[in-house]
Motif scaffolding. Structure first.
Motif, PDB file in Angstrom:
ATOM      1  N   SER A 110       0.821  -1.198   0.000  1.00 35.86           N
ATOM      2  CA  SER A 110       0.000   0.000   0.000  1.00 35.86           C
ATOM      3  C   SER A 110       0.856   1.248   0.000  1.00 35.86           C
ATOM      4  O   SER A 110       1.934   1.301   0.569  1.00 35.86           O
ATOM      5  N   ASP A 111       0.374   2.311  -0.639  1.00 35.83           N
ATOM      6  CA  ASP A 111       1.030   3.608  -0.635  1.00 35.83           C
ATOM      7  C   ASP A 111       0.743   4.295   0.686  1.00 35.83           C
ATOM      8  O   ASP A 111      -0.403   4.537   1.041  1.00 35.83           O
ATOM      9  N   SER A 112       1.796   4.680   1.430  1.00 38.81           N
ATOM     10  CA  SER A 112       1.599   5.266   2.757  1.00 38.81           C
ATOM     11  C   SER A 112       0.877   6.588   2.698  1.00 38.81           C
ATOM     12  O   SER A 112       0.233   7.007   3.658  1.00 38.81           O
ATOM     13  N   SER A 113       0.929   7.309   1.549  1.00 39.99           N
ATOM     14  CA  SER A 113       0.288   8.610   1.474  1.00 39.99           C
ATOM     15  C   SER A 113      -1.218   8.502   1.488  1.00 39.99           C
ATOM     16  O   SER A 113      -1.918   9.436   1.856  1.00 39.99           O
ATOM     17  N   SER A 114      -1.755   7.349   1.075  1.00 42.85           N
ATOM     18  CA  SER A 114      -3.207   7.183   1.034  1.00 42.85           C
ATOM     19  C   SER A 114      -3.695   6.137   2.016  1.00 42.85           C
ATOM     20  O   SER A 114      -4.850   5.747   1.982  1.00 42.85           O
ATOM     21  N   PHE A 115      -2.814   5.700   2.901  1.00 49.47           N
ATOM     22  CA  PHE A 115      -3.165   4.582   3.787  1.00 49.47           C
ATOM     23  C   PHE A 115      -4.178   4.999   4.828  1.00 49.47           C
ATOM     24  O   PHE A 115      -4.024   5.990   5.519  1.00 49.47           O
ATOM     25  N   ARG A 116      -5.247   4.253   4.906  1.00 48.23           N
ATOM     26  CA  ARG A 116      -6.199   4.328   6.010  1.00 48.23           C
ATOM     27  C   ARG A 116      -6.503   2.897   6.397  1.00 48.23           C
ATOM     28  O   ARG A 116      -7.082   2.157   5.615  1.00 48.23           O
ATOM     29  N   PRO A 117      -6.061   2.437   7.586  1.00 46.27           N
ATOM     30  CA  PRO A 117      -6.182   1.029   7.928  1.00 46.27           C
ATOM     31  C   PRO A 117      -7.614   0.569   8.014  1.00 46.27           C
ATOM     32  O   PRO A 117      -8.514   1.330   8.348  1.00 46.27           O
ATOM     33  N   ALA A 118      -7.823  -0.701   7.693  1.00 44.33           N
ATOM     34  CA  ALA A 118      -9.150  -1.295   7.831  1.00 44.33           C
ATOM     35  C   ALA A 118      -9.446  -1.509   9.310  1.00 44.33           C
ATOM     36  O   ALA A 118      -8.558  -1.488  10.152  1.00 44.33           O
ATOM     37  N   VAL A 119     -10.695  -1.704   9.635  1.00 43.96           N
ATOM     38  CA  VAL A 119     -11.070  -1.979  11.014  1.00 43.96           C
ATOM     39  C   VAL A 119     -10.414  -3.265  11.467  1.00 43.96           C
ATOM     40  O   VAL A 119     -10.464  -4.275  10.769  1.00 43.96           O
ATOM     41  N   PRO A 120      -9.728  -3.271  12.619  1.00 45.16           N
ATOM     42  CA  PRO A 120      -9.072  -4.488  13.073  1.00 45.16           C
ATOM     43  C   PRO A 120     -10.075  -5.594  13.329  1.00 45.16           C
ATOM     44  O   PRO A 120     -11.192  -5.352  13.744  1.00 45.16           O
ATOM     45  N   LEU A 121      -9.651  -6.850  13.089  1.00 46.23           N
ATOM     46  CA  LEU A 121     -10.554  -7.983  13.283  1.00 46.23           C
ATOM     47  C   LEU A 121     -10.968  -8.113  14.735  1.00 46.23           C
ATOM     48  O   LEU A 121     -12.126  -8.307  15.052  1.00 46.23           O
ATOM     49  N   SER A 122     -10.024  -8.050  15.655  1.00 45.36           N
ATOM     50  CA  SER A 122     -10.320  -8.126  17.067  1.00 45.36           C
ATOM     51  C   SER A 122      -9.052  -7.840  17.840  1.00 45.36           C
ATOM     52  O   SER A 122      -7.954  -7.931  17.307  1.00 45.36           O
ATOM     53  N   ALA A 123      -9.219  -7.447  19.073  1.00 46.45           N
ATOM     54  CA  ALA A 123      -8.070  -7.104  19.881  1.00 46.45           C
ATOM     55  C   ALA A 123      -7.343  -8.356  20.324  1.00 46.45           C
ATOM     56  O   ALA A 123      -7.949  -9.273  20.841  1.00 46.45           O
ATOM     57  N   MET A 124      -6.033  -8.393  20.085  1.00 55.12           N
ATOM     58  CA  MET A 124      -5.200  -9.471  20.590  1.00 55.12           C
ATOM     59  C   MET A 124      -4.278  -8.851  21.632  1.00 55.12           C
ATOM     60  O   MET A 124      -3.642  -7.831  21.374  1.00 55.12           O
ATOM     61  N   THR A 125      -4.229  -9.451  22.784  1.00 54.53           N
ATOM     62  CA  THR A 125      -3.408  -8.937  23.860  1.00 54.53           C
ATOM     63  C   THR A 125      -2.559 -10.053  24.439  1.00 54.53           C
ATOM     64  O   THR A 125      -2.764 -11.228  24.174  1.00 54.53           O
ATOM     65  N   ARG A 126      -1.605  -9.664  25.256  1.00 54.83           N
ATOM     66  CA  ARG A 126      -0.855 -10.650  26.017  1.00 54.83           C
ATOM     67  C   ARG A 126      -1.798 -11.371  26.982  1.00 54.83           C
ATOM     68  O   ARG A 126      -2.890 -10.873  27.294  1.00 54.83           O
ATOM     69  N   ALA A 127      -1.350 -12.512  27.465  1.00 55.65           N
ATOM     70  CA  ALA A 127      -2.166 -13.271  28.409  1.00 55.65           C
ATOM     71  C   ALA A 127      -2.471 -12.473  29.666  1.00 55.65           C
ATOM     72  O   ALA A 127      -3.497 -12.679  30.311  1.00 55.65           O
ATOM     73  N   ASP A 128      -1.585 -11.509  30.019  1.00 54.38           N
ATOM     74  CA  ASP A 128      -1.835 -10.692  31.207  1.00 54.38           C
ATOM     75  C   ASP A 128      -2.692  -9.476  30.913  1.00 54.38           C
ATOM     76  O   ASP A 128      -2.917  -8.639  31.787  1.00 54.38           O
ATOM     77  N   GLY A 129      -3.179  -9.361  29.666  1.00 52.63           N
ATOM     78  CA  GLY A 129      -4.030  -8.242  29.280  1.00 52.63           C
ATOM     79  C   GLY A 129      -3.274  -7.056  28.730  1.00 52.63           C
ATOM     80  O   GLY A 129      -3.883  -6.105  28.229  1.00 52.63           O
ATOM     81  N   GLY A 130      -1.946  -7.077  28.789  1.00 57.08           N
ATOM     82  CA  GLY A 130      -1.158  -5.977  28.255  1.00 57.08           C
ATOM     83  C   GLY A 130      -1.096  -6.006  26.741  1.00 57.08           C
ATOM     84  O   GLY A 130      -1.406  -7.012  26.102  1.00 57.08           O
ATOM     85  N   ALA A 131      -0.684  -4.872  26.166  1.00 56.19           N
ATOM     86  CA  ALA A 131      -0.576  -4.771  24.710  1.00 56.19           C
ATOM     87  C   ALA A 131       0.603  -5.598  24.199  1.00 56.19           C
ATOM     88  O   ALA A 131       1.671  -5.632  24.814  1.00 56.19           O
ATOM     89  N   LEU A 132       0.398  -6.270  23.086  1.00 53.90           N
ATOM     90  CA  LEU A 132       1.481  -7.005  22.436  1.00 53.90           C
ATOM     91  C   LEU A 132       2.538  -6.033  21.923  1.00 53.90           C
ATOM     92  O   LEU A 132       2.221  -4.916  21.500  1.00 53.90           O
ATOM     93  N   ARG A 133       3.789  -6.477  21.949  1.00 53.23           N
ATOM     94  CA  ARG A 133       4.908  -5.637  21.535  1.00 53.23           C
ATOM     95  C   ARG A 133       5.540  -6.200  20.265  1.00 53.23           C
ATOM     96  O   ARG A 133       5.962  -7.349  20.238  1.00 53.23           O
ATOM     97  N   ILE A 134       5.589  -5.350  19.234  1.00 51.02           N
ATOM     98  CA  ILE A 134       6.127  -5.757  17.945  1.00 51.02           C
ATOM     99  C   ILE A 134       7.336  -4.885  17.616  1.00 51.02           C
ATOM    100  O   ILE A 134       7.257  -3.656  17.682  1.00 51.02           O
ATOM    101  N   LEU A 135       8.449  -5.511  17.262  1.00 45.60           N
ATOM    102  CA  LEU A 135       9.645  -4.797  16.813  1.00 45.60           C
ATOM    103  C   LEU A 135       9.762  -4.958  15.300  1.00 45.60           C
ATOM    104  O   LEU A 135       9.792  -6.079  14.792  1.00 45.60           O
ATOM    105  N   VAL A 136       9.827  -3.835  14.580  1.00 43.69           N
ATOM    106  CA  VAL A 136       9.956  -3.832  13.125  1.00 43.69           C
ATOM    107  C   VAL A 136      11.376  -3.386  12.774  1.00 43.69           C
ATOM    108  O   VAL A 136      11.795  -2.294  13.163  1.00 43.69           O
ATOM    109  N   VAL A 137      12.094  -4.226  12.039  1.00 40.81           N
ATOM    110  CA  VAL A 137      13.480  -3.931  11.676  1.00 40.81           C
ATOM    111  C   VAL A 137      13.585  -3.863  10.156  1.00 40.81           C
ATOM    112  O   VAL A 137      13.447  -4.879   9.463  1.00 40.81           O
TER     113      VAL A 137
END
Length: 254
Positions: free
Chosen positions: A2-29
């Motif tokens: 996708s072109d970042s200049s026109s990007f508007r994300p779709a509605v997320p399917l559902s919230a995925m969290t850690r087992a403790d309820g915290g937000a998942l952490r993603i590292l992009v390299v």
């Protein structure tokens, strides 16, 4: 991709969290700033915390500090190659899920990445929808997440939001919201009992359109409070100088 200049994300399917309820952490390299910026926006929309790195040295340092739940790793980097970084990451955390990005479509490159210990790969150019689906699959297989919400209903206490119909009700009473109020409430409800900063909210709901002017967040929080909390036990809470949180209202003793 996708072109970042026109990007508007779709509605997320559902919230995925850690087992403790915290937000998942993603590292992009990746050494392409436009790509890492786009992925940061798309993955934050999923409710995940995202850090980025443009080379191998920064990736390893960030991984030590950030403790990611999953790493998206470009094979070709200006200093260390992705396979070397993978080996060092796995020496620290043998079970860390790693998804390779590669501009090469040759079979031997894919085999090299997977036999070196990578869990999956996506070949550039790719669609954001495919990447998010691959990430979700890896996280499920790694058993890092809580069961996902079924269907479009999000509920916190007696507050119910329907993502398909855009209907909201509290205690059975319908609540009319503008499109922006709905997006703000959805973000809060997808992160219950989590303190969200004004900048996080601005990033997610307004996509930087207000260039850091967090007063717009305060204004819309006040709008929501009038509609959600008026005459009821409050659900939206402020931590001064930090941000906002939504949680179920306390039940009064009879």
């Amino acid at each position: 991709m996708s072109d970042s200049s026109s990007f508007r994300p779709a509605v997320p399917l559902s919230a995925m969290t850690r087992a403790d309820g915290g937000a998942l952490r993603i590292l992009v390299v990746d050494d392409e700033p436009a790509l890492t910026d786009l992925l940061r926006m798309a993955l934050r929309y999923e409710g995940w915390e995202v850090e980025t790195a443009g080379n191998g040295a920064n990736a390893l340092a960030t991984a030590r500090r950030f403790n990611p739940d999953l790493v998206i790793l470009d094979i070709m980097l200006p200093d260390l190659d992705g396979l070397s970084i993978l080996a060092r990451l796995r020496a620290r955390d043998a079970d860390l899920p790693v998804l390779f990005l590669t501009a090469k479509d040759a079979l031997d490159d894919r085999i090299a990445g997977l036999t070196a210990g990578g869990d999956d790969y996506v070949t550039k150019p790719f669609s954001l929808e495919e990447l998010v689906a691959r990430i979700r699959g890896l996280l499920r297989r790694a058993a890092l997440v809580t069961p996902e919400q079924i269907g479009p209903i999000v509920q916190v206490g007696d507050l119910i939001l329907n993502e398909d119909s855009h209907e909201v009700e509290r205690g059975g009473d319908p609540i009319d919201l503008t499109a922006t109020e709905f997006e703000l409430l959805r973000y809060l409800m997808r992160n219950p009992r989590r303190l969200l900063s004004k900048m996080q909210i601005l990033d997610r709901v307004w996509n930087y359109e207000f260039d850091g002017r967090t007063s717009i967040v305060e204004l819309y929080i006040s709008y929501l409070r009038r509609k959600i909390d008026a005459g009821r036990e409050p659900m939206i809470h402020t931590s001064r100088g930090v941000g906002y949180m939504i949680k179920p209202a306390r039940v009064s003793a009879e």
